[in-house]
Scaffold this motif. Structure first.
Motif, PDB file in Angstrom:
ATOM      1  N   TYR A 110      18.575  10.263   4.790  1.00 49.57           N
ATOM      2  CA  TYR A 110      17.755  11.472   4.877  1.00 49.57           C
ATOM      3  C   TYR A 110      18.581  12.734   4.696  1.00 49.57           C
ATOM      4  N   GLU A 111      19.925  12.613   4.714  1.00 51.34           N
ATOM      5  CA  GLU A 111      20.773  13.775   4.483  1.00 51.34           C
ATOM      6  C   GLU A 111      20.997  14.015   2.991  1.00 51.34           C
ATOM      7  N   TYR A 112      21.203  12.928   2.243  1.00 53.30           N
ATOM      8  CA  TYR A 112      21.433  13.125   0.804  1.00 53.30           C
ATOM      9  C   TYR A 112      20.155  13.053  -0.015  1.00 53.30           C
ATOM     10  N   ALA A 113      19.006  12.711   0.595  1.00 54.11           N
ATOM     11  CA  ALA A 113      17.751  12.679  -0.159  1.00 54.11           C
ATOM     12  C   ALA A 113      17.380  14.037  -0.751  1.00 54.11           C
ATOM     13  N   PRO A 114      17.582  15.175  -0.034  1.00 50.40           N
ATOM     14  CA  PRO A 114      17.265  16.469  -0.660  1.00 50.40           C
ATOM     15  C   PRO A 114      18.079  16.777  -1.905  1.00 50.40           C
ATOM     16  N   LEU A 115      19.221  16.097  -2.105  1.00 44.32           N
ATOM     17  CA  LEU A 115      19.996  16.330  -3.313  1.00 44.32           C
ATOM     18  C   LEU A 115      19.225  15.901  -4.555  1.00 44.32           C
ATOM     19  N   ILE A 116      18.371  14.894  -4.420  1.00 41.07           N
ATOM     20  CA  ILE A 116      17.599  14.417  -5.571  1.00 41.07           C
ATOM     21  C   ILE A 116      16.621  15.488  -6.019  1.00 41.07           C
ATOM     22  N   ALA A 117      15.903  16.091  -5.049  1.00 32.82           N
ATOM     23  CA  ALA A 117      14.977  17.164  -5.412  1.00 32.82           C
ATOM     24  C   ALA A 117      15.714  18.365  -5.977  1.00 32.82           C
ATOM     25  N   ALA A 160      14.090  11.892  19.704  1.00 37.09           N
ATOM     26  CA  ALA A 160      15.250  11.724  18.827  1.00 37.09           C
ATOM     27  C   ALA A 160      15.859  10.335  18.960  1.00 37.09           C
ATOM     28  N   ASP A 161      15.820   9.762  20.167  1.00 37.12           N
ATOM     29  CA  ASP A 161      16.404   8.432  20.338  1.00 37.12           C
ATOM     30  C   ASP A 161      15.599   7.361  19.613  1.00 37.12           C
ATOM     31  N   LEU A 162      14.302   7.582  19.471  1.00 33.40           N
ATOM     32  CA  LEU A 162      13.478   6.640  18.714  1.00 33.40           C
ATOM     33  C   LEU A 162      13.529   6.917  17.220  1.00 33.40           C
ATOM     34  N   LEU A 163      13.779   8.164  16.854  1.00 32.90           N
ATOM     35  CA  LEU A 163      13.849   8.506  15.435  1.00 32.90           C
ATOM     36  C   LEU A 163      15.019   7.814  14.749  1.00 32.90           C
ATOM     37  N   SER A 164      16.057   7.518  15.511  1.00 33.95           N
ATOM     38  CA  SER A 164      17.205   6.831  14.929  1.00 33.95           C
ATOM     39  C   SER A 164      16.865   5.410  14.495  1.00 33.95           C
ATOM     40  N   TYR A 165      15.703   4.899  14.910  1.00 28.69           N
ATOM     41  CA  TYR A 165      15.270   3.568  14.469  1.00 28.69           C
ATOM     42  C   TYR A 165      15.109   3.523  12.954  1.00 28.69           C
ATOM     43  N   PHE A 166      14.779   4.658  12.352  1.00 27.51           N
ATOM     44  CA  PHE A 166      14.555   4.722  10.912  1.00 27.51           C
ATOM     45  C   PHE A 166      15.808   5.121  10.146  1.00 27.51           C
ATOM     46  N   ASP A 167      16.964   5.155  10.797  1.00 24.81           N
ATOM     47  CA  ASP A 167      18.200   5.504  10.106  1.00 24.81           C
ATOM     48  C   ASP A 167      18.791   4.332   9.343  1.00 24.81           C
ATOM     49  N   SER A 168      18.255   3.153   9.548  1.00 31.15           N
ATOM     50  CA  SER A 168      18.798   1.969   8.883  1.00 31.15           C
ATOM     51  C   SER A 168      18.435   1.971   7.400  1.00 31.15           C
ATOM     52  N   TYR A 169      18.892   0.955   6.701  1.00 29.19           N
ATOM     53  CA  TYR A 169      18.667   0.894   5.256  1.00 29.19           C
ATOM     54  C   TYR A 169      17.189   0.749   4.920  1.00 29.19           C
ATOM     55  N   SER A 170      16.421   0.080   5.803  1.00 27.93           N
ATOM     56  CA  SER A 170      14.986  -0.096   5.562  1.00 27.93           C
ATOM     57  C   SER A 170      14.146   1.071   6.066  1.00 27.93           C
ATOM     58  N   GLY A 171      14.772   2.085   6.634  1.00 30.75           N
ATOM     59  CA  GLY A 171      14.024   3.229   7.152  1.00 30.75           C
ATOM     60  C   GLY A 171      13.165   3.926   6.110  1.00 30.75           C
ATOM     61  N   PRO A 172      13.692   4.205   4.889  1.00 34.52           N
ATOM     62  CA  PRO A 172      12.843   4.850   3.886  1.00 34.52           C
ATOM     63  C   PRO A 172      11.608   4.032   3.515  1.00 34.52           C
ATOM     64  N   GLU A 173      11.737   2.714   3.477  1.00 32.59           N
ATOM     65  CA  GLU A 173      10.568   1.889   3.150  1.00 32.59           C
ATOM     66  C   GLU A 173       9.497   1.999   4.225  1.00 32.59           C
ATOM     67  N   LEU A 174       9.898   2.069   5.488  1.00 30.55           N
ATOM     68  CA  LEU A 174       8.928   2.166   6.575  1.00 30.55           C
ATOM     69  C   LEU A 174       8.234   3.525   6.568  1.00 30.55           C
ATOM     70  N   LEU A 175       9.016   4.592   6.460  1.00 21.74           N
ATOM     71  CA  LEU A 175       8.434   5.932   6.505  1.00 21.74           C
ATOM     72  C   LEU A 175       7.631   6.244   5.254  1.00 21.74           C
ATOM     73  N   TYR A 176       7.999   5.674   4.136  1.00 20.59           N
ATOM     74  CA  TYR A 176       7.276   5.926   2.890  1.00 20.59           C
ATOM     75  C   TYR A 176       5.827   5.482   3.000  1.00 20.59           C
ATOM     76  N   GLU A 177       5.547   4.437   3.757  1.00 21.91           N
ATOM     77  CA  GLU A 177       4.183   3.937   3.890  1.00 21.91           C
ATOM     78  C   GLU A 177       3.297   4.869   4.713  1.00 21.91           C
ATOM     79  N   LEU A 178       3.873   5.821   5.424  1.00 22.46           N
ATOM     80  CA  LEU A 178       3.092   6.740   6.262  1.00 22.46           C
ATOM     81  C   LEU A 178       2.758   8.041   5.549  1.00 22.46           C
TER      82      LEU A 178
END
Length: 459
Positions: A110-117, A160-178
């Protein structure tokens, strides 16, 4: 700009001409169009054709719309992604360094994703970004959208402690569905996904069920709660059970719905449908209309209080009140009446209590006033009948009758809360004793009573 025109007769060399026999007039007229050939016409800045010839007339040119002009030195792009602020650690990097960050995945996704835009705004295309970084166009889109979903969770105050659950490699796939849900729904579904450890496929099903729930007002819809992710998912499977052709598939979908349902009213509705499905599987005849009517009709009186009813009543009762969250122990410890002075209306109880309810002296309650108690419930939809609505209710119960029979309705403790269940269900579960038997249910008064006549109607 291309236009269609006839070739100039003089432009055909003499050696290519050949004699053609004359045809009747209507044939000759038709053959003229067989020689139509395309020719190019150059248009000037004013829209007029450049050069001369028969095809240069303004009546022969096609409509012309000039393309949009890009600012000098910039590449024209019909779509620009919305700007996204770059993290401070990436804002000072040059182009080669940004491409290196994306190529080597330096940092959290989520830190380097804005570089794409940011690269897209500078003129890069998805294919050029993929060529330089190795990130496919599909993954680029997933990263950008997932980072936006994550930002909306942060704005909603997601822990914030629960938000780190989506920091893994599969995090973008999970959040993308929402991505199709609003900010509040995203937070609720994200919390539900974490609690139940859902995979991307499960999150997709959950998001679709929450998105579709307001529009799917089928039979049984009122029993489910929109704000509950589990109820939305259970309702989607509830609907699928009704669309199933084989009775085994219907029962399977209902079992899945029972695994995820959260509210008591929705659970009761799914259990009713499961009971009907099992009867059909056993070959028993089931009258759907009769079953629905039985589910919507309570077996105890349900009354609605009226303003001023207590003041006008000839007899009133003072009953101790227990909240549904207090449990069965508080229900048993509520004070009992030990003496009443009929002449002066004085009541004496065996212990002190802080919460009381004054109700009219209804006959069934007056007969067992010594053991009567009131259970305050915050949501009437937890009652085991479909006609219940979302409102606070008072359940008047008799602690003197606790033996369960199929025809009764009882107050029992479930997961530390007091709930109302039908005796038939308790017998099936093997429960022989309840906390109290329900006498009646009192609903709050309405601000506007449609049954009452207005002052103008009396004249």
């Amino acid at each position: 700009m291309l236009a269609l025109s006839h070739p100039h007769p003089a432009s055909t060399p003499a050696r290519h001409r050949r004699a053609v026999p004359l045809a009747p007039q209507h044939h000759r007229r038709r053959r003229r169009f067989a020689y139509v050939t395309p020719s190019a016409i150059l248009l000037g800045p004013d829209g007029r054709p450049i050069g001369s010839g028969l095809g240069s007339g303004p009546r022969n040119k096609l409509p012309f719309t000039p393309p949009p002009m890009a600012p000098p030195g910039q590449l024209y792009q019909p779509f620009h992604p919305p700007p996204a602020p770059l993290p401070d650690s990436y804002s000072t990097l040059d182009l080669s360094q940004r491409l290196e960050v994306l190529r080597d995945r330096l940092g959290q996704w989520y830190e380097y994703a804005p570089l794409i835009a940011a690269l897209s705004r500078e003129g890069f295309t998805p294919s050029s970004i993929e060529e330089a970084t190795g990130i496919s166009g599909v993954e680029q889109n997933r990263l950008v959208v997932a980072s936006q979903v994550r930002d909306s969770l942060v704005s909603e105050g997601f822990p914030a402690d629960l938000l780190s659950y989506f920091d893994s490699y599969s995090g973008p796939e999970l959040l993308y569905e929402l991505r199709f849900l609003n900010a509040r729904q995203r937070a609720d579904s994200a919390m539900y996904s974490i609690d139940n450890r859902l995979e991307p496929k499960g999150v997709r099903e959950l998001a679709r069920s929450m998105k579709d729930f307001p529009r799917r007002r089928d039979d049984g819809w009122d029993a489910f709660t929109r704000a509950s992710p589990g109820d939305c998912l259970a309702f989607a499977r509830f609907r699928q059970s009704r669309e199933a052709i084989a009775i085994e598939d219907c029962i399977s979908e209902l079992e899945l719905a029972l695994q995820v349902v959260e509210t008591e009213a929705a659970k009761a509705r799914v259990e009713l449908e499961m009971e009907k499905a099992k009867k059909k599987a056993a070959g028993e005849e089931v009258d759907d209309d009769e079953a629905d009517t039985a589910a919507s009709r309570p077996d105890v009186p349900v009354v609605r209080l009226m303003y001023g009813e207590v003041a006008e009543a000839t007899t009133v009762l003072l009953l101790p009140v227990v909240r549904e969250t207090d449990g069965a122990e508080a229900l048993a410890l509520a004070p009992r009446r030990i003496k009443k002075d009929v002449d002066l209306g004085l009541v004496e109880v065996d212990k002190g209590w802080t919460r009381w309810a004054v109700v009219p002296g209804w006959g069934p309650v007056s007969a067992v006033a010594d053991e009567a108690v009131v259970v305050e419930m915050a949501d009437g939809r937890t009652l085991p009948w479909r006609s219940a609505v979302e409102e606070r209710v008072l359940v008047v119960a008799n602690r003197g009758r606790r033996d369960v029979v199929e025809s009764g309705i009882y107050v029992v403790e479930k997961d530390g809360r007091l709930v109302v269940e039908r005796g038939r269900k308790l017998v099936e579960l093997g429960v022989g004793e309840a906390a109290a038997e329900v006498l009646l249910v009192a609903r709050p008064p309405k601000d506007v009573d449609d049954d009452m006549l207005g002052d103008e109607e009396w004249d």
